[in-house]
Motif scaffolding. Structure first.
Motif, short mmCIF file in Angstrom:
data_model
loop_
_atom_site.label_atom_id
_atom_site.label_comp_id
_atom_site.label_asym_id
_atom_site.label_seq_id
_atom_site.Cartn_x
_atom_site.Cartn_y
_atom_site.Cartn_z
N VAL A 105 0.83 -1.20 0.00
CA VAL A 105 0.00 0.00 0.00
C VAL A 105 0.87 1.26 0.00
N GLY A 106 1.96 1.22 0.74
CA GLY A 106 2.87 2.37 0.78
C GLY A 106 3.45 2.68 -0.59
N PHE A 107 3.73 1.64 -1.36
CA PHE A 107 4.23 1.84 -2.72
C PHE A 107 3.17 2.47 -3.61
N ALA A 108 1.92 2.05 -3.42
CA ALA A 108 0.84 2.60 -4.24
C ALA A 108 0.67 4.09 -4.02
N ALA A 109 0.95 4.55 -2.79
CA ALA A 109 0.81 5.98 -2.48
C ALA A 109 1.99 6.80 -2.98
N ARG A 110 3.12 6.13 -3.24
CA ARG A 110 4.32 6.88 -3.59
C ARG A 110 4.21 7.68 -4.89
N LEU A 133 -6.09 1.32 10.59
CA LEU A 133 -5.20 2.45 10.91
C LEU A 133 -3.80 2.21 10.36
N LEU A 134 -3.37 0.96 10.39
CA LEU A 134 -2.05 0.62 9.85
C LEU A 134 -1.97 0.96 8.36
N VAL A 135 -3.00 0.63 7.62
CA VAL A 135 -3.04 0.92 6.18
C VAL A 135 -3.04 2.42 5.93
N ILE A 136 -3.81 3.17 6.72
CA ILE A 136 -3.88 4.62 6.55
C ILE A 136 -2.51 5.26 6.79
N ILE A 137 -1.86 4.85 7.87
CA ILE A 137 -0.54 5.41 8.18
C ILE A 137 0.47 5.01 7.11
N ARG A 138 0.35 3.78 6.61
CA ARG A 138 1.25 3.33 5.55
C ARG A 138 1.08 4.19 4.29
N LEU A 139 -0.15 4.58 4.00
CA LEU A 139 -0.40 5.47 2.87
C LEU A 139 0.32 6.81 3.07
N ILE A 140 0.27 7.33 4.27
CA ILE A 140 0.95 8.60 4.56
C ILE A 140 2.46 8.45 4.38
N GLN A 141 3.00 7.33 4.85
CA GLN A 141 4.43 7.06 4.65
C GLN A 141 4.78 7.07 3.16
N GLY A 149 8.89 8.79 -12.34
CA GLY A 149 9.52 7.62 -12.95
C GLY A 149 10.00 6.63 -11.90
N TYR A 150 10.68 7.16 -10.90
CA TYR A 150 11.22 6.32 -9.84
C TYR A 150 10.12 5.62 -9.06
N GLN A 151 9.08 6.35 -8.69
CA GLN A 151 8.05 5.78 -7.83
C GLN A 151 7.07 4.88 -8.59
N LEU A 152 6.77 5.20 -9.84
CA LEU A 152 5.93 4.30 -10.63
C LEU A 152 6.60 2.95 -10.81
N ALA A 153 7.92 2.97 -10.94
CA ALA A 153 8.66 1.71 -11.04
C ALA A 153 8.51 0.89 -9.77
N GLY A 154 8.40 1.58 -8.63
CA GLY A 154 8.25 0.88 -7.36
C GLY A 154 6.98 0.07 -7.28
N VAL A 194 5.32 -1.52 -9.84
CA VAL A 194 5.45 -2.77 -10.59
C VAL A 194 6.67 -3.56 -10.16
N GLY A 195 7.51 -2.94 -9.34
CA GLY A 195 8.73 -3.59 -8.88
C GLY A 195 8.62 -4.08 -7.46
N GLY A 196 9.22 -3.33 -6.54
CA GLY A 196 9.37 -3.79 -5.17
C GLY A 196 8.09 -3.95 -4.39
N SER A 197 7.05 -3.19 -4.72
CA SER A 197 5.84 -3.22 -3.89
C SER A 197 5.21 -4.61 -3.84
N LEU A 198 5.18 -5.28 -4.98
CA LEU A 198 4.50 -6.58 -5.04
C LEU A 198 5.47 -7.76 -5.01
#
Length: 446
Positions: free
Chosen positions: A67-72, A122-130, A377-382, A384-388
């Motif tokens: 989820v944190g990657f999706a927010a990046r 709450l964990l998911v919400i905070i992860r989104l903020i991160q 560019g950097y975060q969109l790669a995250g 399809v890359g590291g997030s999943l």
């Protein structure tokens, strides 16, 4: 008027402050982000998803990690817009405060046993903020160095942003290893895992202090003075350089996948599949992060001499071969020494790719929308890359019952890195520290 010597001394001092500010700030931000990933592998399944079996609970924890990657990318778009509109420095101050406070919040979050379903929500919400905070951090830190560094050493100097990622990984892994070693499993699950998150209070204080002393980059100052600041940098980016965003994704995603398999997934695999102590994976991660303090700058320095493209291609090819034929066979021996060796060699190849990325990504984009381009560019790669990557690896292991599918997944992603890098223009030596330093100058080294 100041003399040339005084001017050069001032530029050198400003560059040193920029490097220090980016290194420390990025280290602290990545400490927070990596801390979550390590805790997700070790303890979050039990704390926030206790009604599931251990492996499924860990899988759910990794989904919250994703989820944190999706927010990046959202954070990247916001930070890119303001970084190209009002300056790199102001945005970086905001990201460090947002990341620090959200991580402290995780440290005081109630468990599922205390708050029920509200706890994972709450964990998911905070992860989104991160994720929002980190989305704007990396590119800003890289640009603070790249836009004022001399061209001949730009790769080496800008790589200290990547070194910051290793320091953050080292600190987060080290403190969790220390806590887990000093406490019983019950104590660690009950409260010990919270201590590293609460230490992020230091992030806010130290990060703000250092970044207040860093001046704005010459490139952005020139844009302001010449009236060339873009009104809509993100829109201009997609209108003028959409293919470069795709190139960045191609260069980055596979390297990201490899890293999170070596660091995050390995923790789960070693402890839950092989039945070995979790400290083995943590130790390998710590040694790897320590090694990359050297291998990132070394790879970037080589790119200053030979070019960004060849170093990346060599790293990607080496990584593909290593993941296909050597990594899991060594890990499956259950030998501590061979597990560590498998991680370290893999991270050497990863360093050849990742160590060069900071400077190459920054150099690919025009000055007027460089923050937006590098961030997105950097975060969109995250995504399809590291997030999943950890989630996909666990799913493949559950479906096929073997690591062979994971190696094919990693090798395919790394092959894309090699192919994309081979067809991306060389940017070594282009101008970056003036408003008119547009991407067309990159054709010098194609």
């Amino acid at each position: 008027m100041p003399s040339t010597e005084q001017h050069n001394l001032g530029e050198t001092k400003a560059l040193r402050r920029a490097i220090t500010g980016s290194l420390v700030g990025t280290s602290l931000e990545w400490y927070d982000f990596f801390l979550y990933g390590t805790a997700a592998a070790l303890v979050f399944g039990e704390v926030f998803f206790p009604s599931y079996d251990r492996l499924t609970g860990t899988l759910l924890s990794f989904i919250t990690f994703a989820v944190g990657f999706a927010a990046r990318p959202v954070g990247a778009a916001i930070a890119g817009h303001f970084g190209d509109r009002i300056g790199r420095k102001k945005v970086l101050l905001a990201t460090i405060m947002l990341m620090g406070t959200s991580t402290i919040a995780i440290g005081v979050l109630p468990s599922y046993a205390t708050a029920g379903i509200l706890a994972p929500i709450l964990l998911v919400i905070i992860r989104l903020i991160q994720g929002l905070a980190l989305g704007g951090e990396w590119a800003g830190g890289a640009l603070m160095i790249a836009e004022r560094a001399p061209a001949a050493r730009r790769g080496f100097l800008t790589s200290f942003v990547q070194v910051g990622a290793s320091i953050g990984n080292l600190l987060s892994t080290g403190i969790l290893l220390l806590m887990s070693a000093q406490l019983s499993r019950e104590e660690f699950v009950a409260w010990g895992w919270r201590v590293p998150f609460l230490l992020s209070a230091i992030v806010v204080i130290v990060g703000i202090y250092i970044r207040l002393k860093v001046t704005e980059t010459p490139t952005f100052n020139a844009l302001q003075q010449e009236g060339k600041v873009s009104r809509s940098p993100v829109l201009e980016l997609f209108r003028r350089q959409p293919l470069d965003i795709l190139r960045v994704i191609g260069i980055r995603a596979g390297a990201d996948i490899m890293f999170y398999l070596l660091i995050t997934f390995l923790l789960t695999y070693v402890s839950q599949t092989l039945g070995l102590p979790g400290s083995i994976g943590l130790t390998a991660a710590m040694l790897g992060a320590s090694m990359q303090l050297i291998t990132y700058p070394l790879s970037a320095a080589l790119s200053d001499k030979f070019g960004r493209r060849p170093i990346t291609v060599i790293g990607a090819i080496g990584a593909t071969i290593w993941m296909l034929f050597f990594f899991f066979p060594l890990v499956d021996t259950k030998s501590v020494a061979l597990i560590i060796a498998a991680v370290l060699v893999g991270l050497v190849f990863h360093s050849a790719m990742y160590g060069v990325q900071a400077v190459w990504i920054c150099e690919l984009f025009d000055a007027k929308h460089r923050y937006s381009g590098a961030s997105l560019g950097y975060q969109l790669a995250g995504i399809v890359g590291g997030s999943l990557a950890p989630t996909i690896a666990i799913a493949l292991l559950q479906i096929f019952g073997t690591t062979r599918a994971i190696t094919v997944y990693a090798a395919a992603a790394l092959a894309i890195v090699a192919i994309t890098a081979a067809f991306t223009r060389e940017t070594r030596g282009i101008k970056m520290n003036e408003a008119g330093a547009d991407h067309e100058t990159a054709s010098v080294h194609t």
